[in-house]
Design a protein around this motif. Sequence first.
Motif, PDB file in Angstrom:
ATOM      1  N   UNK A 110     -11.788 -27.199 -11.898  1.00  0.00           N
ATOM      2  CA  UNK A 110     -11.729 -26.267 -10.764  1.00  0.00           C
ATOM      3  C   UNK A 110     -12.566 -26.787  -9.603  1.00  0.00           C
ATOM      4  N   UNK A 111     -13.816 -27.209  -9.908  1.00  0.00           N
ATOM      5  CA  UNK A 111     -14.693 -27.718  -8.840  1.00  0.00           C
ATOM      6  C   UNK A 111     -14.048 -28.897  -8.115  1.00  0.00           C
ATOM      7  N   UNK A 112     -13.501 -29.816  -8.896  1.00  0.00           N
ATOM      8  CA  UNK A 112     -12.949 -31.044  -8.313  1.00  0.00           C
ATOM      9  C   UNK A 112     -11.734 -30.746  -7.432  1.00  0.00           C
ATOM     10  N   UNK A 113     -10.796 -29.963  -7.971  1.00  0.00           N
ATOM     11  CA  UNK A 113      -9.574 -29.680  -7.208  1.00  0.00           C
ATOM     12  C   UNK A 113      -9.881 -28.850  -5.966  1.00  0.00           C
TER      13      UNK A 113
ATOM     14  N   UNK B 203     -19.483 -27.671 -17.057  1.00  0.00           N
ATOM     15  CA  UNK B 203     -19.213 -26.836 -15.887  1.00  0.00           C
ATOM     16  C   UNK B 203     -19.873 -27.396 -14.655  1.00  0.00           C
ATOM     17  N   UNK B 204     -21.045 -28.025 -14.825  1.00  0.00           N
ATOM     18  CA  UNK B 204     -21.727 -28.670 -13.697  1.00  0.00           C
ATOM     19  C   UNK B 204     -21.276 -30.110 -13.516  1.00  0.00           C
ATOM     20  N   UNK B 205     -20.692 -30.702 -14.583  1.00  0.00           N
ATOM     21  CA  UNK B 205     -20.244 -32.090 -14.476  1.00  0.00           C
ATOM     22  C   UNK B 205     -19.161 -32.221 -13.397  1.00  0.00           C
ATOM     23  N   UNK B 206     -18.249 -31.257 -13.387  1.00  0.00           N
ATOM     24  CA  UNK B 206     -17.192 -31.283 -12.391  1.00  0.00           C
ATOM     25  C   UNK B 206     -17.734 -31.130 -10.986  1.00  0.00           C
ATOM     26  N   UNK B 207     -18.763 -30.277 -10.820  1.00  0.00           N
ATOM     27  CA  UNK B 207     -19.407 -30.108  -9.518  1.00  0.00           C
ATOM     28  C   UNK B 207     -20.074 -31.416  -9.090  1.00  0.00           C
ATOM     29  N   UNK B 208     -20.709 -32.072 -10.060  1.00  0.00           N
ATOM     30  CA  UNK B 208     -21.351 -33.352  -9.787  1.00  0.00           C
ATOM     31  C   UNK B 208     -20.307 -34.393  -9.368  1.00  0.00           C
ATOM     32  N   UNK B 209     -19.201 -34.440 -10.106  1.00  0.00           N
ATOM     33  CA  UNK B 209     -18.172 -35.417  -9.762  1.00  0.00           C
ATOM     34  C   UNK B 209     -17.545 -35.100  -8.407  1.00  0.00           C
ATOM     35  N   UNK B 210     -17.393 -33.810  -8.102  1.00  0.00           N
ATOM     36  CA  UNK B 210     -16.866 -33.433  -6.783  1.00  0.00           C
ATOM     37  C   UNK B 210     -17.796 -33.930  -5.677  1.00  0.00           C
ATOM     38  N   UNK B 211     -19.117 -33.854  -5.921  1.00  0.00           N
ATOM     39  CA  UNK B 211     -20.073 -34.358  -4.927  1.00  0.00           C
ATOM     40  C   UNK B 211     -19.976 -35.878  -4.805  1.00  0.00           C
ATOM     41  N   UNK B 212     -19.731 -36.556  -5.948  1.00  0.00           N
ATOM     42  CA  UNK B 212     -19.555 -38.012  -5.890  1.00  0.00           C
ATOM     43  C   UNK B 212     -18.328 -38.353  -5.051  1.00  0.00           C
ATOM     44  N   UNK B 213     -17.267 -37.582  -5.241  1.00  0.00           N
ATOM     45  CA  UNK B 213     -16.073 -37.779  -4.409  1.00  0.00           C
ATOM     46  C   UNK B 213     -16.426 -37.540  -2.939  1.00  0.00           C
TER      47      UNK B 213
ATOM     48  N   UNK C 131     -12.604 -28.779  -4.265  1.00  0.00           N
ATOM     49  CA  UNK C 131     -13.272 -29.600  -3.256  1.00  0.00           C
ATOM     50  C   UNK C 131     -12.273 -30.471  -2.498  1.00  0.00           C
ATOM     51  N   UNK C 132     -11.375 -31.132  -3.243  1.00  0.00           N
ATOM     52  CA  UNK C 132     -10.410 -32.024  -2.577  1.00  0.00           C
ATOM     53  C   UNK C 132      -9.526 -31.236  -1.614  1.00  0.00           C
ATOM     54  N   UNK C 133      -9.086 -30.058  -2.039  1.00  0.00           N
ATOM     55  CA  UNK C 133      -8.258 -29.229  -1.156  1.00  0.00           C
ATOM     56  C   UNK C 133      -9.041 -28.828   0.090  1.00  0.00           C
ATOM     57  N   UNK C 134     -10.313 -28.454  -0.092  1.00  0.00           N
ATOM     58  CA  UNK C 134     -11.156 -28.054   1.036  1.00  0.00           C
ATOM     59  C   UNK C 134     -11.354 -29.199   2.019  1.00  0.00           C
ATOM     60  N   UNK C 135     -11.666 -30.401   1.516  1.00  0.00           N
ATOM     61  CA  UNK C 135     -11.950 -31.535   2.390  1.00  0.00           C
ATOM     62  C   UNK C 135     -10.705 -31.980   3.166  1.00  0.00           C
ATOM     63  N   UNK C 136      -9.620 -32.160   2.435  1.00  0.00           N
ATOM     64  CA  UNK C 136      -8.404 -32.631   3.096  1.00  0.00           C
ATOM     65  C   UNK C 136      -7.889 -31.558   4.065  1.00  0.00           C
ATOM     66  N   UNK C 137      -7.954 -30.306   3.650  1.00  0.00           N
ATOM     67  CA  UNK C 137      -7.481 -29.216   4.506  1.00  0.00           C
ATOM     68  C   UNK C 137      -8.289 -29.082   5.769  1.00  0.00           C
ATOM     69  N   UNK C 138      -9.617 -29.195   5.653  1.00  0.00           N
ATOM     70  CA  UNK C 138     -10.454 -29.037   6.843  1.00  0.00           C
ATOM     71  C   UNK C 138     -10.269 -30.200   7.798  1.00  0.00           C
ATOM     72  N   UNK C 139     -10.012 -31.402   7.248  1.00  0.00           N
ATOM     73  CA  UNK C 139      -9.781 -32.544   8.122  1.00  0.00           C
ATOM     74  C   UNK C 139      -8.453 -32.435   8.840  1.00  0.00           C
TER      75      UNK C 139
END
Length: 521
Positions: free
Chosen positions: A10-13, A332-342, A15-23
């Motif tokens: 959930x965190x990863x997807x 649950x935090x691993x995905x948040x961490x990976x989203x930040x790495x992305x 985040x990607x939607x938020x970043x691409x959408x805002x750009x």
Amino acid sequence: MVVFSFLDWFWLIAFIVLMVGSGVRFYRLGKRSEADFFLAGRGLPWWLPASSVYATHTATDTPMWVSGVVYRFGLAGLWYTFFSAWCAISAFVSTKIFRRSLAYTQAEWQSQRFGGMSGELLRGWVAGWQVFLNMFILGWVGIAMGKVCGFMFGWPLWIGLIVFSSVCAVYVLAAGYWGVVMADFQQGVIAFIVIIIVSFWGIHAAGGAAGIISKLEVMGEAGRLNPFNFTGFLSGDFPMVWFLTMLFIGILGGLGMGTAIDWFPEAQRIQSAKTVKDASWSIWAGSALVIFRNALWGAAILAFFVLYPNLSDVKDYEMGWFRLGFENLPAGMIGFFFAAIVAIHISTISTHLNLGAVYITRDLYHHYINPQATQEKLVRVGRIGTVILLAGSFIFGSIMENITEWLIFALWIMAAGIWLPGILQVVWWRFNGWGYLTAWVSNLVFSWLVVWVLPAFGILPELKDYHQFWLLMLLGAVVFIPVTFFTKPEKMDRLVKFYVMSRPVGWWGPVRREAQKRGLL
């Protein structure tokens, strides 16, 4: 191997939607003109380019590099990052000079400072070099992401290299610099929060600050806590003279332009600020965040050293900060961490895609090929340039393995032979285009010879990095100083025009008096 839970995905997807959408949301602004696609119309308040400076210089490879030097040398290794102190000087000297010039790029600035054939050759050379260098940087940052994905999921390197850079390219193609800088603000905030969480979590896992200090003393490694733990003035692997070299590079480098590999992304952010004052504060604040971030990473890597003290292969210990997160954060935090790495990955990728494209568009296509091009066509060429850079980065990334060595080599090649000419072009009126062009070409040749070729054939011993800096600087000076004096100075009309517009510091007496004589000051 890391296994994601539902919350991690959930965190990863999200985040990607938020970043691409805002750009992509800034598509309408980005397509208006060349100035919008590459500089956001030169109307940004200081905190937006500041956050972009911080986000850009927080890339996937950056924690690897910091992990590598701190694992080897302890906190003293952080002085490797001290070259960024040039920004503290630059913010109030060369940043102001460059912002007043209104040049889109450092290549365009060359043709304002230098005239005739040498100025044109310099503009083409710097533009071509920047296209190559941005592909090179995109490649090493991309392969760093490949290594992280391989460590986490067991994926082949090419998946991490290609997938996330391609996702990032969507909003860079759509909105240009508008998309870059707006996404950078969000990515910078997310990355900063996660860096704090993971670093403190890793320190806690190693027993806290007191526990780390105690364990280092028991291991006989207490010297790693001392940021001035040098091996002597000239002797050992980490001498005081190396530290003095870093001070020299960092402090004096701020007086010039092009004195560090980071100058070129900074130049774009300087020109995107709405005033000279905004430009100055953006560079100062963005760099201050970078230095604070490095300090957090330094403490975290000491914790990693305590947990894993016997790693001898650089490919293993440069993953230190990532391992602290993946091996210690709860599910649950691993995905948040990976989203930040992305986030930290694509913030750098987006900058260099757009930065390389401005050199292709403004300095190569618009200046040399089609000076009459419409704004619509220039934006289209900017998008084509973005795709070329992306494809080139995949080729470079596929041939790199050791991040730390490539990064240090790139720093030296950019900071050695052209470091002094980068200052002279700002502070000395007599320094001319032929001298600067000669410095660039000779530095490229000398760097490969001194760092790679001659040691490989046993003609020259493998030198320490600070030896390489001084040797390359001296070799370059032997070439460009005679060339400067044996060729004519720039024409006074050009120098007066440049001086009145940019107001450089240093030895400009004859030009200043001529400008006063003409009633321009």
